[in-house]
Scaffold this motif. Structure first.
Motif, PDB file in Angstrom:
ATOM      1  N   MET A   1      47.897  51.090  42.324  1.00 42.31           N
ATOM      2  CA  MET A   1      48.173  51.071  41.057  1.00 42.31           C
ATOM      3  C   MET A   1      47.968  49.792  40.304  1.00 42.31           C
ATOM      4  SD  MET A   1      52.091  51.730  39.648  1.00 42.31           S
ATOM      5  CE  MET A   1      53.005  50.609  40.676  1.00 42.31           C
ATOM      6  N   GLU A   2      47.405  49.546  39.191  1.00 42.69           N
ATOM      7  CA  GLU A   2      47.174  48.364  38.758  1.00 42.69           C
ATOM      8  C   GLU A   2      47.853  48.339  37.510  1.00 42.69           C
ATOM      9  OE1 GLU A   2      43.245  46.357  38.058  1.00 42.69           O
ATOM     10  OE2 GLU A   2      43.594  46.558  35.931  1.00 42.69           O
ATOM     11  N   LEU A   3      48.526  47.092  37.112  1.00 42.04           N
ATOM     12  CA  LEU A   3      49.682  46.830  36.263  1.00 42.04           C
ATOM     13  C   LEU A   3      48.791  46.026  34.910  1.00 42.04           C
ATOM     14  CD1 LEU A   3      52.933  46.287  37.665  1.00 42.04           C
ATOM     15  CD2 LEU A   3      52.100  48.284  36.859  1.00 42.04           C
ATOM     16  N   THR A   4      49.073  46.017  34.028  1.00 44.61           N
ATOM     17  CA  THR A   4      48.626  45.272  32.881  1.00 44.61           C
ATOM     18  C   THR A   4      49.793  44.222  32.333  1.00 44.61           C
ATOM     19  OG1 THR A   4      47.082  46.997  32.116  1.00 44.61           O
ATOM     20  CG2 THR A   4      47.689  45.283  30.399  1.00 44.61           C
ATOM     21  N   ARG A  22      46.491  32.548  40.592  1.00 51.65           N
ATOM     22  CA  ARG A  22      47.646  32.757  41.429  1.00 51.65           C
ATOM     23  C   ARG A  22      47.970  34.223  41.894  1.00 51.65           C
ATOM     24  NH1 ARG A  22      52.152  27.903  40.704  1.00 51.65           N
ATOM     25  NH2 ARG A  22      50.694  26.472  40.347  1.00 51.65           N
ATOM     26  N   ALA A  23      47.629  34.955  40.889  1.00 51.13           N
ATOM     27  CA  ALA A  23      47.838  36.534  40.953  1.00 51.13           C
ATOM     28  C   ALA A  23      46.895  37.011  41.843  1.00 51.13           C
ATOM     29  CB  ALA A  23      47.683  37.265  39.700  1.00 51.13           C
ATOM     30  N   LYS A  24      45.497  36.655  41.971  1.00 50.18           N
ATOM     31  CA  LYS A  24      44.493  36.809  42.715  1.00 50.18           C
ATOM     32  C   LYS A  24      44.684  36.437  43.881  1.00 50.18           C
ATOM     33  CE  LYS A  24      40.499  37.040  40.872  1.00 50.18           C
ATOM     34  NZ  LYS A  24      38.874  36.765  40.293  1.00 50.18           N
ATOM     35  N   GLN A  25      45.263  35.160  44.362  1.00 45.91           N
ATOM     36  CA  GLN A  25      45.266  34.806  45.641  1.00 45.91           C
ATOM     37  C   GLN A  25      46.405  35.425  46.276  1.00 45.91           C
ATOM     38  OE1 GLN A  25      46.854  30.762  44.619  1.00 45.91           O
ATOM     39  NE2 GLN A  25      44.749  29.740  44.495  1.00 45.91           N
ATOM     40  N   LYS A  26      47.511  36.025  45.662  1.00 49.32           N
ATOM     41  CA  LYS A  26      48.643  36.739  46.046  1.00 49.32           C
ATOM     42  C   LYS A  26      48.081  38.232  46.039  1.00 49.32           C
ATOM     43  CE  LYS A  26      52.410  34.035  44.125  1.00 49.32           C
ATOM     44  NZ  LYS A  26      53.117  33.966  45.355  1.00 49.32           N
ATOM     45  N   GLU A  27      46.623  38.522  45.886  1.00 51.68           N
ATOM     46  CA  GLU A  27      46.341  39.713  46.084  1.00 51.68           C
ATOM     47  C   GLU A  27      46.998  40.927  45.220  1.00 51.68           C
ATOM     48  OE1 GLU A  27      45.549  40.475  50.072  1.00 51.68           O
ATOM     49  OE2 GLU A  27      43.915  38.927  50.295  1.00 51.68           O
ATOM     50  N   LEU A  28      47.527  40.572  44.035  1.00 55.21           N
ATOM     51  CA  LEU A  28      48.246  41.504  43.418  1.00 55.21           C
ATOM     52  C   LEU A  28      47.179  42.338  42.288  1.00 55.21           C
ATOM     53  CD1 LEU A  28      51.239  39.244  42.035  1.00 55.21           C
ATOM     54  CD2 LEU A  28      51.193  41.126  43.635  1.00 55.21           C
ATOM     55  N   PRO A  29      47.260  43.454  42.095  1.00 58.93           N
ATOM     56  CA  PRO A  29      46.372  44.209  41.311  1.00 58.93           C
ATOM     57  C   PRO A  29      46.861  44.219  40.069  1.00 58.93           C
ATOM     58  CG  PRO A  29      47.772  45.858  42.691  1.00 58.93           C
ATOM     59  CD  PRO A  29      48.178  44.440  42.971  1.00 58.93           C
ATOM     60  N   ASP A  79      52.117  47.051  30.630  1.00 57.09           N
ATOM     61  CA  ASP A  79      53.502  47.295  31.464  1.00 57.09           C
ATOM     62  C   ASP A  79      54.366  46.359  31.536  1.00 57.09           C
ATOM     63  OD1 ASP A  79      51.968  49.832  32.505  1.00 57.09           O
ATOM     64  OD2 ASP A  79      50.500  48.580  33.333  1.00 57.09           O
ATOM     65  N   ILE A  80      54.225  45.062  31.699  1.00 54.66           N
ATOM     66  CA  ILE A  80      55.065  43.875  31.834  1.00 54.66           C
ATOM     67  C   ILE A  80      54.819  42.797  30.760  1.00 54.66           C
ATOM     68  CG2 ILE A  80      55.882  42.190  33.329  1.00 54.66           C
ATOM     69  CD1 ILE A  80      55.146  44.098  35.730  1.00 54.66           C
ATOM     70  N   VAL A  81      55.689  42.201  30.392  1.00 54.14           N
ATOM     71  CA  VAL A  81      55.382  40.917  29.675  1.00 54.14           C
ATOM     72  C   VAL A  81      55.936  39.620  30.546  1.00 54.14           C
ATOM     73  CG1 VAL A  81      55.705  39.730  27.556  1.00 54.14           C
ATOM     74  CG2 VAL A  81      55.419  42.314  27.486  1.00 54.14           C
TER      75      VAL A  81
END
Length: 147
Positions: A1-4, A22-29, A79-81
């Motif tokens: 599930m990818e969040l925007t 940092r999101a990429k380093q943490k492998e967050l979609p 989805d989040i701010v």
């Protein structure tokens, strides 16, 4: 599930690139959206579309209407701010975006340094989570994926 994630805050440094890195380093979609970061484009968009305005007030008003529409559309699709408050710049747009997100019932993560605890106490109280660093904000989002 990818969040925007809508990245609200000042546009005068590269903090958004740091969040993405940092999101990429943490492998967050995650995918990211935010305000127009080209300051000149943001300031002139009203005249670029509507033509020359009769003065600075009208120029700013035309640009604000178009920038606010853009913010509303992108924030509604998010989805989040994450709203970042720093110490180096005036933070009027960040406060406006965070308040807009709260009014839209969007989940809000507020990032602010310890020195801004007092001036942001009411806004912090309305945010879902308040943290001091980008990594903490991303860890909060990462927890969504923690099974």
């Amino acid at each position: 599930m990818e969040l925007t994630v809508y990245l609200a805050g000042q546009i005068h440094d590269d903090w958004r690139l740091e969040v993405e890195k940092r999101a990429k380093q943490k492998e967050l979609p995650l995918s990211f959206v935010g305000p127009q970061t080209n300051h000149e484009r943001s300031d002139n968009i009203g005249e670029d579309i509507l033509g020359e305005q009769p003065g600075n007030y009208y120029k700013d008003d035309a640009a604000s209407a178009i920038n606010n529409l853009r913010t509303q559309v992108l924030m509604q699709k998010s989805d989040i701010v994450i709203a970042l408050f720093g110490e180096n710049y005036k933070q009027w747009n960040t406060a406006m975006d965070a308040s807009t997100a709260i009014t839209m019932n969007k989940p809000v993560i507020l990032i602010r340094p310890e020195s801004l605890i007092h001036p942001l106490k009411e806004l912090s109280n309305k945010a879902n989570v308040t943290v001091e660093t980008i990594d903490q904000a991303l860890d909060v989002i990462g927890y969504i994926y923690d099974w």
